[in-house]
Scaffold this motif. Structure first.
Motif, mmCIF file in Angstrom:
data_model
loop_
_atom_site.group_PDB
_atom_site.id
_atom_site.type_symbol
_atom_site.label_atom_id
_atom_site.label_comp_id
_atom_site.label_asym_id
_atom_site.label_seq_id
_atom_site.Cartn_x
_atom_site.Cartn_y
_atom_site.Cartn_z
ATOM 1 N N ASP A 31 -27.684 25.071 -6.736
ATOM 2 C CA ASP A 31 -28.513 23.745 -7.340
ATOM 3 C C ASP A 31 -27.881 23.285 -5.666
ATOM 4 O OD1 ASP A 31 -28.782 21.269 -7.915
ATOM 5 O OD2 ASP A 31 -26.835 20.396 -8.271
ATOM 6 N N PHE B 25 -34.541 12.378 -3.566
ATOM 7 C CA PHE B 25 -34.057 12.194 -4.823
ATOM 8 C C PHE B 25 -33.124 11.113 -3.839
ATOM 9 C CE2 PHE B 25 -30.553 13.491 -6.905
ATOM 10 C CZ PHE B 25 -30.465 12.913 -8.312
ATOM 11 N N MET C 111 -36.903 17.468 -1.294
ATOM 12 C CA MET C 111 -37.014 16.909 -3.037
ATOM 13 C C MET C 111 -36.448 15.492 -2.443
ATOM 14 S SD MET C 111 -34.941 17.488 -6.579
ATOM 15 C CE MET C 111 -33.693 16.499 -6.064
ATOM 16 N N HIS D 39 -30.120 19.309 -17.624
ATOM 17 C CA HIS D 39 -28.464 18.603 -16.541
ATOM 18 C C HIS D 39 -27.459 18.089 -18.059
ATOM 19 C CE1 HIS D 39 -27.065 16.161 -13.282
ATOM 20 N NE2 HIS D 39 -26.264 16.112 -14.576
ATOM 21 N N PHE E 7 -32.760 15.617 -18.416
ATOM 22 C CA PHE E 7 -31.441 15.361 -17.852
ATOM 23 C C PHE E 7 -31.205 14.752 -19.172
ATOM 24 C CE2 PHE E 7 -31.782 15.983 -13.242
ATOM 25 C CZ PHE E 7 -33.052 17.042 -13.349
ATOM 26 N N HIS F 227 -31.406 28.881 -8.771
ATOM 27 C CA HIS F 227 -32.012 26.646 -8.425
ATOM 28 C C HIS F 227 -30.882 25.757 -7.253
ATOM 29 C CE1 HIS F 227 -29.428 23.302 -10.906
ATOM 30 N NE2 HIS F 227 -30.661 22.813 -9.786
ATOM 31 N N HIS G 77 -33.131 22.931 -4.293
ATOM 32 C CA HIS G 77 -34.002 21.270 -4.550
ATOM 33 C C HIS G 77 -34.841 21.438 -3.032
ATOM 34 C CE1 HIS G 77 -33.315 20.448 -8.373
ATOM 35 N NE2 HIS G 77 -32.095 20.768 -8.223
ATOM 36 N N TYR H 241 -28.792 10.589 -14.768
ATOM 37 C CA TYR H 241 -29.285 9.587 -14.147
ATOM 38 C C TYR H 241 -30.347 8.872 -14.999
ATOM 39 C CZ TYR H 241 -27.999 13.397 -10.805
ATOM 40 O OH TYR H 241 -27.963 14.412 -10.541
ATOM 41 N N HIS I 139 -26.072 24.120 -13.844
ATOM 42 C CA HIS I 139 -24.559 23.363 -12.788
ATOM 43 C C HIS I 139 -23.218 23.652 -13.600
ATOM 44 C CE1 HIS I 139 -26.320 19.618 -12.939
ATOM 45 N NE2 HIS I 139 -27.569 19.572 -12.560
ATOM 46 N N CYS J 128 -21.823 15.025 -5.807
ATOM 47 C CA CYS J 128 -23.026 16.103 -6.678
ATOM 48 C C CYS J 128 -22.694 15.297 -8.011
ATOM 49 C CB CYS J 128 -23.260 17.203 -5.892
ATOM 50 S SG CYS J 128 -21.962 18.530 -6.474
ATOM 51 N N SER J 129 -23.801 16.238 -8.428
ATOM 52 C CA SER J 129 -23.393 15.744 -10.256
ATOM 53 C C SER J 129 -24.102 16.913 -11.389
ATOM 54 C CB SER J 129 -24.799 14.327 -10.544
ATOM 55 O OG SER J 129 -23.844 12.961 -10.055
ATOM 56 N N LYS K 168 -37.238 21.065 -16.326
ATOM 57 C CA LYS K 168 -35.293 20.900 -16.550
ATOM 58 C C LYS K 168 -35.770 19.798 -17.115
ATOM 59 C CE LYS K 168 -31.592 19.439 -13.844
ATOM 60 N NZ LYS K 168 -30.713 19.500 -12.443
ATOM 61 N N ASN L 292 -26.854 12.206 -4.405
ATOM 62 C CA ASN L 292 -26.047 13.389 -5.167
ATOM 63 C C ASN L 292 -26.990 15.224 -4.530
ATOM 64 O OD1 ASN L 292 -25.188 12.134 -8.499
ATOM 65 N ND2 ASN L 292 -25.387 11.076 -6.735
ATOM 66 N N GLY L 293 -25.850 16.232 -3.603
ATOM 67 C CA GLY L 293 -26.375 16.807 -3.839
ATOM 68 C C GLY L 293 -25.512 17.423 -2.806
ATOM 69 N N CYS M 36 -29.103 21.097 -2.928
ATOM 70 C CA CYS M 36 -29.426 19.539 -2.289
ATOM 71 C C CYS M 36 -29.532 19.005 -1.272
ATOM 72 C CB CYS M 36 -29.813 19.255 -3.776
ATOM 73 S SG CYS M 36 -30.398 17.570 -3.539
HETATM 74 O O1 URP Z 1 -25.770 16.642 -7.527
HETATM 75 C C1 URP Z 1 -26.711 16.804 -7.395
HETATM 76 N N1 URP Z 1 -27.158 18.101 -8.317
HETATM 77 N N2 URP Z 1 -27.954 17.165 -7.087
HETATM 78 C C2 URP Z 1 -29.684 17.530 -7.405
HETATM 79 C C3 URP Z 1 -30.179 17.802 -8.023
HETATM 80 C C4 URP Z 1 -29.474 18.285 -9.670
HETATM 81 O O2 URP Z 1 -28.982 16.658 -10.822
HETATM 82 O O3 URP Z 1 -29.672 18.897 -10.306
#
Ligand code: URP
Ligand code: ZN
Ligand code: ZN
Length: 468
Positions: free
Chosen positions: A316, A68, A66, A185, A154, A61, A63, A157, A241, A288-289, A152, A338-339, A318
């Motif tokens: 994860d 975002f 990316m 997610h 969600f 996992h 990113h 978001y 996550h 982060c989320s 993936k 977020n990340g 990011c």
């Molecule tokens: O906060 C996060 N997790 N950022 C990366 C995008 C995700 O939702 O995995």
């Protein structure tokens, strides 16, 4: 080129043994005791006395590069895979993104262009589906056949990557036929936005409120919901996550009902907490989320890893710089990208916190960081194991060496570390990727573009059949 790794302790998920490892070209040729004395010759011998010889870690996992939160994650495939290698990770699976309103094909082509010729280690893709249409459902079959078997979706978001229950259900149904796997997610993004907006509009705008607004029950509810949808569709589902005891309870209940539900957690949910979000705007470094949770969730997650209700620790990864990127959310936590960065630190954090900390055995550490990722994501026999015939992705790991994590010394392309100043026990001394030494004496010795794309078989079909 033949390399003999002598005198080490080979640690696999199913046991440890004193053994030498002979690498011939890109693969492991032999694992056995006293190979040198038995007349085995090599071009180079590496003494691993006092060290572990482990399969290279696999991070399913990441990113890289990316778009975002109105910006781009900072690590490219070049910088991110090199940082991963420094941390003993020799394979990553990254998420290609379907552009909103575009095709899966467009997203895959874009991700191949980003990665090809840039990676230090082997890599594969999952696919983020941002728009489930009839055309996209059809395309999914071709994407699975191309060796990208996971999608993936969600429940978080809204307005960005969110899919409603009907879309998720249809995608799950499709994977029953094409062998793919839905990764979820799972947070109730609609309810979260209500609370987040109420907090922000009442002047509660610090990063801390990001954590508070995303209630654990919103993760638990969404996790239960996607598992129920998978049950109705007859599909497997993989929860990404997972951060909270509420979500873990939903996974446990699903597994108790016999549903092929699998889940990963991440180092940030084992070692960081809501408290980290609380230090004024500094807390943005930890946004982060799902969000970081109160510390009392940690023991439950460790129990989940011990009992195999959680099968994998991924990152994860990011990363966004504090300066210029996280700062976009000064005065409004909803605008903080977020990340978190972690791809370089995972293996050491889980060794230090998990094995040295007494939560899991060293074999379980290998299982959750390498063997299970290989088995569940279509790389069994090839990655995740020190055995004859496997790719020679190997780490000579010093379980006693202590080092202090810091942005000043890490190799991730990001201007801070969530673990700044934390001293961990354990570190990767030498890292081999398909037989080539790429990390040694604290230096990168590989070449950009050494890493190859991994086409993987349909993973959902295997997980539905209970292979993992
Ligand atoms: O906060 C996060 N997790 N950022 C990366 C995008 C995700 O939702 O995995
Ligand atoms: Zn996510
Ligand atoms: Zn992610």
């Amino acid at each position: 080129m033949r390399t003999l790794i002598a005198n080490g302790t080979v640690v696999n998920a199913d046991g440890s043994t004193q053994a030498d490892v002979l690498v011939d070209g890109e693969t492991i040729a032999l694992v056995g005791s006293s190979l040198g004395a038995a007349g085995v010759t090599a071009d180079r011998t590496i003494d691993a006395a006092g060290k572990y010889v482990i399969p290279g870690a696999i991070d399913v996992h990441t990113h890289f590069d990316m778009p975002f939160g109105g910006t781009m994650s900072k690590d490219t495939f070049e910088t991110g895979t090199r940082a991963a290698a420094f941390g003993g990770t020799t394979t990553i699976l990254d998420f290609a993104i379907q552009p909103k309103g575009g095709s899966l094909r467009a997203g895959i082509d874009e991700w191949h262009a980003k990665a090809e010729g840039s990676c230090a280690i082997d890599y594969g893709f999952h696919m983020i589906v941002s728009d489930v249409t009839d055309a996209v459902l059809e395309e999914m079959d071709r994407v699975v056949a191309e060796g990208i078997p996971e999608f993936k979706l969600f429940t978080a978001y809204p307005g960005v990557l969110y899919s409603d229950d009907g879309a998720i259900f249809r995608a799950m149904q499709r994977t029953v036929d094409n062998g793919g796997l839905i990764m979820m997610h799972a947070e109730n993004g609609i309810a979260i936005d209500v609370v987040a907006n109420q907090n922000a509009e009442s002047g509660r705008t610090d990063p801390y409120w990001h954590g508070v607004s995303r209630y654990p029950v919103f993760e638990g509810e969404a996790t239960d919901r996607v598992i129920r949808l998978a049950e109705a569709a007859g599909s497997a589902v993989y929860v990404v996550h997972l951060s909270s005891r509420d979500a873990l309870d939903a996974v446990r209940a699903g597994r108790d009902r016999g549903t092929p539900v699998y889940a990963e957690t991440c180092p940030q949910y084992l070692f960081l907490s809501l408290d980290d979000l609380g230090n004024g705007f500094e807390g943005s470094k930890f946004v982060c989320s799902p969000p970081l949770r109160p510390k009392d969730h940690w023991p439950e997650l460790w129990k989940g890893l011990q009992a195999d209700d959680l099968q994998i620790v991924s990152t994860d990864h990011c990363p966004f710089d504090f300066h210029g990127q996280k700062e976009m959310g000064r005065g409004d936590f909803r605008k903080i990208p977020n990340g978190l960065p972690a791809v370089e630190d995972r293996l050491d954090l889980v060794h230090d916190g998990g094995v040295v900390g007494g939560h899991i055995s060293r074999e379980r550490w290998i299982e959750v960081c390498s063997a299970a990722p290989a088995r569940m994501f279509g790389m069994a026999g090839r990655k995740g194991v020190v055995a004859a015939g496997a790719d020679a992705d190997l780490v000579i790991y010093d379980p006693n060496r202590r080092h202090t994590i810091s942005a000043a010394t890490h190799h991730m392309n990001v201007d801070y570390s969530c673990y700044e100043g934390r001293t961990v026990q354990g570190g990767s001394d030498v890292v081999l990727s398909r037989g080539r030494v790429i990390i040694e004496n604290g230096r990168y010795t590989g070449s950009k573009g050494d890493g190859r794309f991994l086409r993987r078989p349909p993973t959902g079909a295997a997980l539905r059949a209970g292979i993992a």
